[in-house]
Design an enzyme around this catalytic site. Sequence first.
Site, PDB file in Angstrom:
ATOM      1  N   ASP A 124       0.850  -1.194   0.000  1.00 24.87           N
ATOM      2  CA  ASP A 124       0.000   0.000   0.000  1.00 24.87           C
ATOM      3  C   ASP A 124       0.894   1.256   0.000  1.00 24.87           C
ATOM      4  O   ASP A 124       1.809   1.362   0.825  1.00 24.87           O
ATOM      5  CB  ASP A 124      -0.874  -0.041   1.268  1.00 24.87           C
ATOM      6  CG  ASP A 124      -1.994   0.976   1.251  1.00 24.87           C
ATOM      7  OD1 ASP A 124      -2.434   1.371   0.151  1.00 24.87           O
ATOM      8  OD2 ASP A 124      -2.448   1.371   2.353  1.00 24.87           O
ATOM      9  N   ASN A 135     -10.296   0.399  -0.365  1.00 21.45           N
ATOM     10  CA  ASN A 135      -9.310   0.318   0.715  1.00 21.45           C
ATOM     11  C   ASN A 135      -9.909   0.684   2.068  1.00 21.45           C
ATOM     12  O   ASN A 135     -10.538   1.739   2.210  1.00 21.45           O
ATOM     13  CB  ASN A 135      -8.175   1.306   0.434  1.00 21.45           C
ATOM     14  CG  ASN A 135      -7.208   0.804  -0.609  1.00 21.45           C
ATOM     15  OD1 ASN A 135      -7.507  -0.128  -1.339  1.00 21.45           O
ATOM     16  ND2 ASN A 135      -6.054   1.420  -0.671  1.00 21.45           N
ATOM     17  N   ILE A 136      -9.660  -0.185   3.049  1.00 15.40           N
ATOM     18  CA  ILE A 136     -10.239   0.025   4.381  1.00 15.40           C
ATOM     19  C   ILE A 136      -9.175  -0.216   5.453  1.00 15.40           C
ATOM     20  O   ILE A 136      -8.640  -1.324   5.573  1.00 15.40           O
ATOM     21  CB  ILE A 136     -11.438  -0.936   4.597  1.00 15.40           C
ATOM     22  CG1 ILE A 136     -12.535  -0.619   3.572  1.00 15.40           C
ATOM     23  CG2 ILE A 136     -11.968  -0.816   6.028  1.00 15.40           C
ATOM     24  CD1 ILE A 136     -13.564  -1.709   3.381  1.00 15.40           C
TER      25      ILE A 136
HETATM   26  P1  13P Z   1      -9.227   4.730   5.304  1.00 21.85           P
HETATM   27  O1  13P Z   1      -8.390   5.647   6.162  1.00 21.85           O
HETATM   28  O2  13P Z   1     -10.474   5.407   4.858  1.00 21.85           O
HETATM   29  O3  13P Z   1      -9.494   3.425   5.952  1.00 21.85           O
HETATM   30  O4  13P Z   1      -8.378   4.439   3.964  1.00 21.85           O
HETATM   31  C1  13P Z   1      -7.373   3.465   3.950  1.00 21.85           C
HETATM   32  C2  13P Z   1      -6.536   3.503   2.712  1.00 21.85           C
HETATM   33  O5  13P Z   1      -6.847   4.121   1.716  1.00 21.85           O
HETATM   34  C3  13P Z   1      -5.306   2.714   2.742  1.00 21.85           C
HETATM   35  O6  13P Z   1      -4.552   2.889   1.583  1.00 21.85           O
HETATM   36  O1  G3H Z   2      -3.338   5.007   3.569  1.00 24.84           O
HETATM   37  C1  G3H Z   2      -2.795   4.746   4.623  1.00 24.84           C
HETATM   38  C2  G3H Z   2      -3.196   3.569   5.418  1.00 24.84           C
HETATM   39  O2  G3H Z   2      -4.293   3.866   6.231  1.00 24.84           O
HETATM   40  C3  G3H Z   2      -2.023   3.076   6.203  1.00 24.84           C
HETATM   41  O3  G3H Z   2      -1.752   3.883   7.294  1.00 24.84           O
HETATM   42  O4  G3H Z   2       0.656   4.506   7.011  1.00 24.84           O
HETATM   43  O5  G3H Z   2      -0.443   4.628   9.265  1.00 24.84           O
HETATM   44  O6  G3H Z   2       0.046   2.403   8.232  1.00 24.84           O
HETATM   45  P1  G3H Z   2      -0.290   3.849   7.982  1.00 24.84           P
HETATM   46 ZN    ZN Z   3      -4.620   4.833   0.773  1.00 27.17          ZN
END
Ligand code: 13P
Ligand code: G3H
Ligand code: ZN
Length: 307
Positions: free
Chosen positions: A82, A252-253
Amino acid sequence: MPLVSPKEMFKGAYTGGYAIGAFNVNNMEIIQGIIEAGTEEKSPLILQVSAGARKYAGQGYIIKLMEAALQDTDLPVVLHLDHGQNFEICKKVIDAGFTSVMIDGSHLPFDENIAVTKKVVEYAHPKGIWVEAELGRLAGVEDDVHSDEHIYTDPDEAVEFVEKTGCDSLAIAIGTSHGAYKFSGKPKLDFDRLEKISSLMPDYPIVLHGASSVVQEYVQMANQYGGNIGGAKGVPEDLLRKAASMAVCKINIDTDIRLAMTAMIRKFLAENPEAFDPRGYLGEARKAVKDMVCHKIKNVLGSSGKA
Ligand code: 13P
Ligand code: G3H
Ligand code: ZN
């Protein structure tokens, strides 16, 4: 069952009018909760790892936990990077066995975003690895950096970007944002823009980041047991279902999982002040992850029975 590519999942999702959930993972309980939910619902899954998760858990631990989670199941599961910040991180995770990567050049000028995305595609494709890229910019918190400004994805630029890079899926900005505070007024997504992009790129899978709904039951539970999460607001479920019925194939969640775990841990500890065995509250947290993911699969994604 070994990890799979998202290719077949997205084909099914595009034609079937549903979406695949991409859930962020940081530790064993989160991975177990998500896999339990996917197994119960017979739903394909994407488990994704951010730079923060790689730093927190260590990439080696995540990969071994995934192997353990998948050894006794034939559920199709993708392991995805991600928000990969550069070519080097994408290369590292591809070499380590991830089946999909996101190269996030959305903060770069258009030409530089194209250049770095193309470089990742050239490394990934001969190895059969899927590449997601991003064009446009989401407001909100990402890797502790806050941006107030949305820059919605331009449909013509999206076409040029995909043609020049060869990326397999594209994350677009249509009004969602990361974190628990997505809207100050009425929640709204730019469906006309999504429609325009998908009409210019038929059959092309679109990705929606920042797609948590910030389930109010858990916000209230966290606050009731000592939390202070005021004014949190997410994307309403009906808007997400509409996006899933269009070209959006990956949703994405992360925030909703964080909120559910935290609320349940607060509740458990408040109701059991004498408890100090971590398996007590982490077990509740794992159950909260499973319930949240089951809820998403059934009520938002529509991916039950598609595995
Ligand atoms: P949320 O913060 O809405 O859960 O989005 C997560 C996300 O896009 C991770 O890439
Ligand atoms: O988009 C970001 C995701 O919610 C991941 O968050 O970078 O704090 O792990 P993080
Ligand atoms: Zn994201």
